[in-house]
Design a protein around this motif. Structure first.
Motif, mmCIF file in Angstrom:
data_model
loop_
_atom_site.group_PDB
_atom_site.id
_atom_site.type_symbol
_atom_site.label_atom_id
_atom_site.label_comp_id
_atom_site.label_asym_id
_atom_site.label_seq_id
_atom_site.Cartn_x
_atom_site.Cartn_y
_atom_site.Cartn_z
ATOM 1 N N TYR A 146 15.346 7.172 2.199
ATOM 2 C CA TYR A 146 14.297 7.943 2.884
ATOM 3 C C TYR A 146 14.830 9.136 3.677
ATOM 4 N N THR A 147 16.125 9.382 3.583
ATOM 5 C CA THR A 147 16.709 10.447 4.403
ATOM 6 C C THR A 147 15.959 11.773 4.226
ATOM 7 N N HIS A 148 15.576 12.038 2.996
ATOM 8 C CA HIS A 148 14.926 13.330 2.735
ATOM 9 C C HIS A 148 13.530 13.411 3.339
ATOM 10 N N LEU A 149 13.006 12.274 3.815
ATOM 11 C CA LEU A 149 11.650 12.304 4.364
ATOM 12 C C LEU A 149 11.634 12.373 5.895
ATOM 13 N N HIS A 150 12.791 12.269 6.516
ATOM 14 C CA HIS A 150 12.841 12.335 7.986
ATOM 15 C C HIS A 150 12.118 13.586 8.469
ATOM 16 N N GLY A 151 11.264 13.398 9.470
ATOM 17 C CA GLY A 151 10.563 14.544 10.040
ATOM 18 C C GLY A 151 9.286 14.918 9.294
ATOM 19 N N LYS A 152 9.031 14.258 8.168
ATOM 20 C CA LYS A 152 7.797 14.565 7.422
ATOM 21 C C LYS A 152 6.646 13.684 7.890
ATOM 22 N N LEU A 200 -7.675 6.301 3.495
ATOM 23 C CA LEU A 200 -8.987 5.880 4.008
ATOM 24 C C LEU A 200 -9.369 6.600 5.303
ATOM 25 N N MET A 201 -8.400 6.856 6.170
ATOM 26 C CA MET A 201 -8.719 7.535 7.430
ATOM 27 C C MET A 201 -8.426 9.028 7.353
ATOM 28 N N GLU A 202 -7.680 9.444 6.318
ATOM 29 C CA GLU A 202 -7.322 10.842 6.129
ATOM 30 C C GLU A 202 -6.719 11.432 7.399
ATOM 31 N N ARG A 203 -5.798 10.635 8.029
ATOM 32 C CA ARG A 203 -5.178 11.099 9.274
ATOM 33 C C ARG A 203 -3.699 11.317 8.987
ATOM 34 N N GLU A 204 -3.177 12.426 9.447
ATOM 35 C CA GLU A 204 -1.746 12.660 9.247
ATOM 36 C C GLU A 204 -0.963 11.933 10.328
ATOM 37 N N ILE A 216 0.856 -1.182 0.000
ATOM 38 C CA ILE A 216 0.000 0.000 0.000
ATOM 39 C C ILE A 216 0.895 1.235 0.000
ATOM 40 N N ARG A 217 0.534 2.236 -0.787
ATOM 41 C CA ARG A 217 1.349 3.448 -0.746
ATOM 42 C C ARG A 217 0.640 4.547 0.019
ATOM 43 N N TYR A 218 1.420 5.166 0.884
ATOM 44 C CA TYR A 218 0.900 6.272 1.687
ATOM 45 C C TYR A 218 1.481 7.569 1.101
ATOM 46 N N PRO A 219 0.616 8.567 0.774
ATOM 47 C CA PRO A 219 1.133 9.822 0.210
ATOM 48 C C PRO A 219 1.850 10.650 1.271
ATOM 49 N N VAL A 220 2.961 11.236 0.884
ATOM 50 C CA VAL A 220 3.702 12.096 1.800
ATOM 51 C C VAL A 220 3.043 13.476 1.793
ATOM 52 N N VAL A 221 2.810 14.000 2.974
ATOM 53 C CA VAL A 221 2.130 15.293 3.109
ATOM 54 C C VAL A 221 3.061 16.402 2.616
ATOM 55 N N ASP A 222 2.482 17.389 1.952
ATOM 56 C CA ASP A 222 3.200 18.569 1.463
ATOM 57 C C ASP A 222 4.172 18.247 0.334
ATOM 58 N N SER A 223 4.035 17.119 -0.246
ATOM 59 C CA SER A 223 4.914 16.825 -1.362
ATOM 60 C C SER A 223 4.208 17.143 -2.677
ATOM 61 N N PRO A 268 -4.232 -5.934 6.268
ATOM 62 C CA PRO A 268 -4.471 -4.548 5.864
ATOM 63 C C PRO A 268 -5.492 -3.815 6.738
ATOM 64 N N GLU A 269 -6.438 -4.561 7.356
ATOM 65 C CA GLU A 269 -7.442 -3.867 8.168
ATOM 66 C C GLU A 269 -6.830 -3.135 9.351
ATOM 67 N N THR A 270 -5.622 -3.572 9.753
ATOM 68 C CA THR A 270 -5.021 -2.907 10.916
ATOM 69 C C THR A 270 -4.492 -1.521 10.568
ATOM 70 N N MET A 271 -4.360 -1.225 9.259
ATOM 71 C CA MET A 271 -3.849 0.097 8.886
ATOM 72 C C MET A 271 -4.744 1.222 9.412
ATOM 73 N N LEU A 272 -6.007 0.866 9.660
ATOM 74 C CA LEU A 272 -6.927 1.874 10.171
ATOM 75 C C LEU A 272 -6.441 2.402 11.526
ATOM 76 N N GLY A 273 -5.595 1.602 12.198
ATOM 77 C CA GLY A 273 -5.072 2.025 13.500
ATOM 78 C C GLY A 273 -3.616 2.477 13.428
ATOM 79 N N ASP A 274 -3.092 2.682 12.219
ATOM 80 C CA ASP A 274 -1.697 3.123 12.104
ATOM 81 C C ASP A 274 -1.510 4.495 12.744
ATOM 82 N N THR A 275 -0.371 4.642 13.439
ATOM 83 C CA THR A 275 -0.089 5.973 13.989
ATOM 84 C C THR A 275 1.286 6.469 13.561
ATOM 85 N N ALA A 276 1.980 5.714 12.704
ATOM 86 C CA ALA A 276 3.246 6.186 12.154
ATOM 87 C C ALA A 276 3.662 5.274 11.008
#
Ligand SMILES: [Zn+2]
Ligand SMILES: [Zn+2]
Length: 937
Positions: free
Chosen positions: A261-267, A273-277, A212-219, A243-251
């Motif tokens: 991924y170095t450039h994404l540190h801190g992003k 589906l949950m539209e949660r950052e 599953i791909r998660y979009p990076v915010v502000d990119s 996959p159903e557990t992704m609804l509870g992802d917090t990071a």
């Protein structure tokens, strides 16, 4: 000695009668012994204690139980007969989950549910159930004659044991070794309870790995300056099997060394589906070499994510309830079962273009050991034991051999496990069991106490509610070695019987139970001292630590079916021990199990062996009847008394065993040799060697040879009395030797020998034979071997000549040395009787030309026999035999010439057929030669 052994051996009747007698007379009850005898030279009685691994109160006796209990009963009876004060302590376990399930099922048939009834009513119902069915398994044990102390029978929910459980809990809490916390546990959504790692069965099943791909915010590049219409340009792809557990992802975690991924540190990423950052964190949870190197983090639904969550202070969002249905935190998926939710989540991800790929993937699925439901890692508040300090001491006790574990390989397995042990979750969300002695107050205070507290120790309010959870069943059973002896009180029982001498159990509960007993024992009995006089008398002076729950552990093997398959209900290959017992008798089944119980080797239970051991019992029975018949023929004042060899020697004994002849000296020597080997084998749990030695002696030497050899003396007027005394004495001693393995038939015959007036209430208290080295007689054994050799050779020759069985025939013997010559002439009566010899002619050379002969280094022998033959009939017989041989030869050759058959048939079958082929050639030549000799047409 009038006695009435029925003609036929019927184990069923004998066995239930003695099983009842042993219980009615309380023969195996061991009251608390008083102080040791005082005074100079007074010696304390040695003590042997063994705790029965308590079967579940819901259980029925299966082959595994019978195997385990047979081994225990043999060891226990052997100790008792050697003069140990022997306590075998029985009981049953309340078996939390299993029992609750059983009663719930019963309720379901009445259309009732546990929750509708309420806790109190339900518990009452369980006790009712226990009263009605809880005795099943112990009744079965009683029928099988287990020599336990029924007066001390316990149930793990008994009041005294429950009190000890509370005491242990409170002490551990006060010592800071029990804590309460929110952790990920294995959760069974069917049983609605946490279960331990050990109660989860793992199974590899085919499954899927979804990417599953998660979009990076502000990119996103803003399109037309409208943030809402932004199209993301960067994604992080994660993979999951749930996959159903992704609804509870917090990071999302990446490894800090992963350049990608170095450039994404801190992003942050926007959880689809949950539209949660949620943040992108760097954590060792992510391994660059696995998959994309990025992983989703679901602290409330995965044990590793949980730990990562703690490291980064992430929120724990639970998205499922106790039945594994999605809860309100799962947004629009709330109310769906986990697998329905999975389908829906996948469909939605696909529709919105977040699903990048799907791969086949093998999943190690964990299932509840009780009900088979797939276990869900779940965040919940539980009670735990901080296990490390206790584990350390337990491992030390094993490392320093204060506790020995046999067979040896189990010791290392145990130590490895103890070195990698995790904290133990001891709370279970059940109603049936020991309720946790903790009370909650509205102010948030938790009071842990031995008795129900009247008010809150912090705010003083009296509205307290007891914790709803009960303790893991293994918590209480881990305490049994000392709680069954009266702990927490300091009792005489503890002084005498603790540490128990031995624990016999299966590998499957090495960690469930054995490890816990060792940890609890070493912790709570620390500093304990066994009565020093008893310890010394029992042979434990080389052990320093009396805190251990047992000195020795023996891990027995498993019973499998005749094809070495594990017995299982689904395979339908379960052998019901009671069913086999009904057909062959307990003694025969016990003997089968013992004779196959080589340490470390699983048993392939084969009924044909049991049939063989029933024949063994039958042989002994018939030998006893033969003995009684001979005793009865003697006039009363000539009858021998009882018994004489080592062991008990009651007053009134008239005649001792006197070795006057070769066969006497020989059998006495063999008996002592057997005795020595059997005692040694039992001391090292080589049950198979002990029983096979007894079998070989009793059947092969005593019945087959000795009984036959003394028959002539039993009929002689001058020697009958002593011969009979010898027979009776030796028989009695042999019964004692066999008793631990076959307690019923030996008890029956022994009582008959004493004509209902035995010197002891049971053979179980007679002395176990011990070797007397002075009675081992090498010369007698060598001489008897020569005599047996000659007899067997003559018998073989007679068979070859097809001599009529009853015809007495003359023999010719050439002796190669003087010693053999003297020996044979001294024992010519034996030869005449056992080999049906009419006359012995000594010759310089046995002519081999006329008839078959046999020779050894000590003699050559020939049987003189001229058969009167009905030539026509014999020719007819030979013709038929030849036809048969030729038919079989043709068959044999056809099969061996068949390529297809050869390709498919097992190697040993083909090998067997080739051998048979060669035999057939020999047989054919023999028949042809005979036909030629008789001039057959
Ligand atoms: Zn379950
Ligand atoms: Zn309070």
């Amino acid at each position: 000695m009038p006695h009435d052994l029925p003609k036929a051996y019927e184990p069923g009747a004998i066995e239930s009668r003695w099983a009842e007698y042993w219980i009615k007379e309380k023969l195996f009850s061991v009251p608390t012994p008083a102080a040791n005898p005082a005074g100079e030279g007074a010696r304390a009685t040695p003590v042997f204690t063994l705790l029965l691994p308590p079967p579940n109160v819901t259980g029925n006796l299966h082959m595994g139980h019978m195997f385990e209990q047979t081994q225990m009963d043999i060891i226990v009876r052997w100790h008792r007969m050697r003069g140990f004060l022997t306590l075998w302590l029985p009981g049953t376990d309340h078996a939390g989950i299993a029992t609750q399930l059983m009663v719930e099922r019963q309720l379901a048939t009445e259309g009732k549910k546990r929750r509708d009834m309420g806790r109190e009513k339900f518990i009452e119902r369980v006790w009712e159930w226990k009263k009605q069915y809880g005795g099943n398994i112990t009744d079965q044990m009683k029928r099988l004659g287990a020599s336990v102390d029924w007066d001390r029978e316990y149930f793990t929910m008994d009041e005294n044991l429950s009190r000890a459980v509370r005491e242990v809990f409170v002490r551990l809490y006060e010592e800071g070794l029990i804590y309460r916390g929110k952790y990920i546990v294995n959760w069974c959504p069917r049983c609605e309870t946490a279960i331990s790692d050990l109660e989860v069965k793992h199974e590899d099943v085919p499954g899927k790995l979804w990417e599953i791909r998660y979009p990076v915010v502000d990119s996103a590049l803003p399109a037309d300056g409208q943030p809402g219409a932004a199209v993301p340009t960067q994604f992080i792809t994660v993979a999951t099997t749930r996959p159903e557990t992704m609804l509870g992802d917090t990071a999302v975690a990446v490894n800090k060394n992963d350049q990608r991924y170095t450039h994404l540190h801190g992003k942050k990423v926007l959880l689809p589906l949950m539209e949660r950052e949620i943040p992108i964190i760097t954590d060792e949870l992510a391994q660059p070499e696995f998959g994309t190197g990025a992983v989703k983090v679901t602290p409330a639904h995965d044990p590793n994510d949980f730990q990562a969550g703690l490291r980064h202070g992430l929120p724990q969002i639970e998205v499922m309830d106790e039945n594994a249905r999605m809860n309100q935190n799962a947004g629009k998926y709330a109310g769906l079962d986990r697998y329905e939710a999975r389908k829906q989540v996948i469909a939605d991800l696909k529709a919105r273009n977040f699903l990048v790929g799907t791969k086949d993937h093998t999943i190690p699925l964990g299932k509840c050991d009780r009900c088979g439901t797939v276990v869900e890692p779940r965040l919940s508040t539980q009670w735990f034991i901080k296990i490390a300090p206790m584990a350390l001491r337990a491992a030390d006790a094993v490392r320093s051999s204060e506790i020995t574990i046999e067979p040896e390989n189990n010791r290392q397995i145990f130590l490895n496990w103890m070195d990698n042990i995790h904290d133990w979750c001891i709370s279970r969300q059940l109603w049936w069991g020991h309720r946790i002695p903790a009370w909650h107050c509205g102010c948030g205070e938790i009071i842990v106490a031995r008795e129900t507290p009247a008010k809150c120790s912090k705010c003083g309010k009296s509205e307290l509610t007891q914790d709803r959870d009960v303790l893991d069943t293994w918590f209480s059973s881990g305490l049994l070695p000392f709680t069954t002896l009266g702990w927490p009180d300091r009792t005489r029982d503890l002084e005498v019987f603790y540490p128990t001498a031995l624990m016999i159990t299966g590998f499957d509960i090495l960690f469930f139970w054995l490890a816990r007993m060792i940890m609890f024992g070493c912790h709570f009995m620390q500093g304990n001292q066994q009565d020093p006089a008893i310890k010394a008398a029992s042979g434990w002076n080389d052990r320093k630590d009396d805190a251990v729950p047992f000195r020795r552990v023996y891990i027995h093997a498993l019973v499998r079916d005749a094809d070495r398959q594990k017995m299982s209900k689904t395979k339908g290959n379960v052998v019901d021990p009671l069913d086999v017992v009904a057909r062959y008798g307990t003694d025969a089944v016990r003997f089968t199990l013992a004779a196959m119980a080589a340490p470390g080797t699983d048993i392939a239970f084969n009924e044909s062996r049991t049939e063989g051991y029933r024949n063994f019992a039958n042989k002994i029975w018939n030998a006893a009847r033969f003995m009684f018949m001979n005793v009865d023929r003697l006039s009363p004042d000539l009858k021998p008394g009882l018994p004489v060899l080592a062991g008990c020697s009651p007053a009134g004994c008239k005649l001792v065993f006197q070795a006057t002849t070769l066969e006497d000296r020989w059998i006495l020597s063999r008996f002592n040799r057997t005795t020595r080997e059997v005692n040694e084998a039992l001391g090292t749990f080589r049950f198979h060697e002990a029983s096979n030695r007894i079998y070989d002696f009793f059947w092969g030497e005593f019945c087959d040879w000795y009984l036959e050899l003394i028959k002539p003396r039993l009929n002689s007027s001058s020697d009958a009395q002593q011969a009979c005394a010898n027979l009776v004495n030796l028989f009695e001693a042999s019964l004692r030797l066999l008793h631990p393995v076959m307690p019923f038939i030996t008890e029956e015959i022994w009582h008959a020998m004493h004509d209902g007036k035995p010197p002891l209430k049971s053979l179980a208290f007679a002395g176990y034979p011990q070797v007397n080295d002075s009675q081992i007689d090498l010369t007698a054994e060598t001489n008897m071997a020569i005599l047996q050799d000659l007899i067997v050779n003559i018998r073989n020759l007679r068979a070859e000549l097809r001599a009529e069985p009853r015809a007495k025939l003359p023999i010719q013997v050439c002796f190669h040395d003087e010693q053999t010559r003297i020996l044979i002439f001294q024992n010519r009566v034996a030869l005449e009787q056992l080999a049906n010899v009419s006359e012995i002619t000594e010759v310089d050379q046995v002519a081999a030309s006329q008839a078959p002969t046999r020779g050894t280094t000590r003699f050559d022998v020939r049987v003189i026999y001229e058969r009167r033959v009905d030539v026509a009939a014999e020719c007819e017989r030979l013709k038929k035999e030849l036809e048969k041989i030729e038919k079989e030869t043709a068959n044999n050759q056809r099969q061996l010439g068949n390529e297809q058959f050869l390709a498919k048939a097992p190697a040993n079958v083909v090998e067997g057929m080739r051998k048979r082929g060669a035999e057939l050639v020999v047989l054919r030549d023999k028949s042809l030669a005979q036909m030629k000799e008789l001039d057959c047409k």
